[in-house]
Design an enzyme around this catalytic site. Structure first.
Site, short mmCIF file in Angstrom:
data_model
loop_
_atom_site.label_atom_id
_atom_site.label_comp_id
_atom_site.label_asym_id
_atom_site.label_seq_id
_atom_site.Cartn_x
_atom_site.Cartn_y
_atom_site.Cartn_z
N LEU A 136 -30.57 5.83 -23.42
CA LEU A 136 -29.19 6.32 -23.33
C LEU A 136 -29.16 7.42 -22.27
O LEU A 136 -30.12 8.16 -22.10
CB LEU A 136 -28.73 6.87 -24.67
CG LEU A 136 -28.78 5.87 -25.84
CD1 LEU A 136 -28.40 6.56 -27.15
CD2 LEU A 136 -27.88 4.68 -25.59
N SER B 238 -35.40 12.80 -14.86
CA SER B 238 -34.11 13.30 -14.40
C SER B 238 -34.21 14.75 -13.97
O SER B 238 -35.03 15.52 -14.49
CB SER B 238 -33.09 13.18 -15.53
OG SER B 238 -31.92 13.92 -15.27
N TYR C 295 -29.84 15.30 -23.62
CA TYR C 295 -30.33 14.29 -22.68
C TYR C 295 -31.49 14.83 -21.85
O TYR C 295 -32.55 14.20 -21.73
CB TYR C 295 -29.19 13.84 -21.76
CG TYR C 295 -29.64 12.96 -20.62
CD1 TYR C 295 -30.00 11.63 -20.84
CD2 TYR C 295 -29.69 13.46 -19.32
CE1 TYR C 295 -30.41 10.83 -19.79
CE2 TYR C 295 -30.10 12.67 -18.27
CZ TYR C 295 -30.47 11.35 -18.50
OH TYR C 295 -30.88 10.55 -17.46
N LYS D 283 -35.67 13.82 -21.81
CA LYS D 283 -36.48 13.52 -20.63
C LYS D 283 -37.71 14.43 -20.58
O LYS D 283 -38.83 13.97 -20.28
CB LYS D 283 -35.65 13.69 -19.35
CG LYS D 283 -34.52 12.68 -19.19
CD LYS D 283 -35.04 11.26 -19.02
CE LYS D 283 -33.93 10.29 -18.66
NZ LYS D 283 -34.40 8.89 -18.58
#
Length: 337
Positions: A83, A124, A148, A152
């Site tokens: 996601l 990312s 998020y 990562k």
């Protein structure tokens, strides 16, 4: 020998699969189709003359992963599945930890069991959080500002620990900045399900009339026009970075984080202005409140990629805007047309 590409039907994954096939690699795509479309496979075949083998499955499913490794002679993994929306991760953190972190753990367990110890991880720039300096190099502090980014970073830490425990592992974590654009054929591009979370699909859908206006989240940042500044990179340049990283996997072991960006920052309104100019179309927009977890400015120092991967971004901002519109205007309903 084949390359296993998790999330290979997705935006970045599909463009990378194209480049892999063009170079003669055998490719196995593993994707649960939660934010992608099966029709991508036919588009890839039209572009390359070949179609990758496809396995529908979820990276949290250990049995499905074990079956893939048992059925195919896998030499390396490129791991895209996950996601990927910052705002959604703030609203649904448990879903993100379950899918991204737990799923990556299951994947690494399956790889270890199969003796496959080469992986490129789709990381990312969010691992840098609010960066301590600009441009951002790989030595900057890692301090995420949203779930998020935390996902990562945790996966990177897991990969690093695996490399410490077993010197045979070779891992490259590619820290992307902001992928945009589409394949020049106009056959594959970014088409998220529902309301877009990333800027360019929102711009293109607004230009097409699917959305009434573009919401620009934050007009009071400390930037040249008040809107957020990011390092935008053409998705094909990004895909080619993965090809270069595959070569690095063959030449060294251990954990290697590498930025993939252009080194130039553009604001949201810079993007809108370039899009309007290149494509001769207006994009109505409104300034909205900032999104939780967003930062003002983020752009890369890409020197490590130039040195280690012999890679640098080649395509301009106008190229990105032109290709994004070519994809969207030719596929107003995405892959469902």
């Amino acid at each position: 020998m084949a390359i296993l590409v998790t999330g290979g039907n997705g935006y970045i994954g599909s463009h990378t699969v194209v480049e892999l096939l063009n170079l003669g690699h055998d490719v196995v795509v593993f994707d649960n189709l939660s934010n992608s479309n099966l029709a991508v496979l036919n588009r890839i075949e039209t572009i390359t003359g070949k179609q990758p083998e496809f396995v529908k499955g979820d990276i949290r499913d250990s049995k499905a992963l074990d079956a893939v490794f048992a059925a195919h002679d896998i030499s390396a993994v490129i791991h895209f599945a996950g996601l990927k929306a910052v705002g959604e991760s703030v609203a649904l953190p448990l879903s993100y930890y379950d899918n991204n972190v737990c799923g990556s753990l299951r994947l690494l367990e399956a790889m270890n069991k199969a003796g496959v110890k080469k992986i490129i991880f789709s990381s990312s720039a969010t691992v840098y959080g609010s960066p301590e300096r600009l441009p951002i190099d790989e030595q900057c502090a890692l301090r995420t500002t949203n779930p998020y980014g935390a996902n990562k970073l945790q996966i990177e830490q897991m990969l690093g620990d695996v490399c410490v425990s077993d010197a045979e592992w070779s891992v490259v974590a590619l820290r992307y900045f902001n992928p945009v654009g589409a394949h020049k054929s106009g056959l594959i591009g970014e088409m998220p399900n529902g309301i877009p979370n990333n800027l360019l699909p929102y711009v293109t859908q607004t230009a097409l009339g699917i959305r009434d206006t573009l919401s620009v989240f934050g007009g009071d940042y400390d930037t040249h026009d008040g809107t957020g500044v990011r390092d935008y990179i053409h998705v094909v340049d990004l895909a080619l970075g993965h090809i270069r990283a595959l070569h690095l996997l063959d030449s060294q072991t251990g954990f290697e984080p590498i930025n993939l960006g252009t080194g130039t920052g553009y604001s949201v309104l810079d993007i809108v202005n370039s899009f309007e100019s290149v494509n001769n179309i207006k994009v109505p927009y409104v300034i909205a409140e900032r999104r939780p977890g967003d930062i003002a400015t983020c752009y890369a120092d890409p020197q490590k990629a130039k040195t280690l991967l012999k890679w640098q971004a080649e395509q301009t901002l106008d190229d990105m805007m032109r290709d994004a519109w070519h994809w969207q205007s030719n596929n107003p309903k995405g892959y469902d047309a």
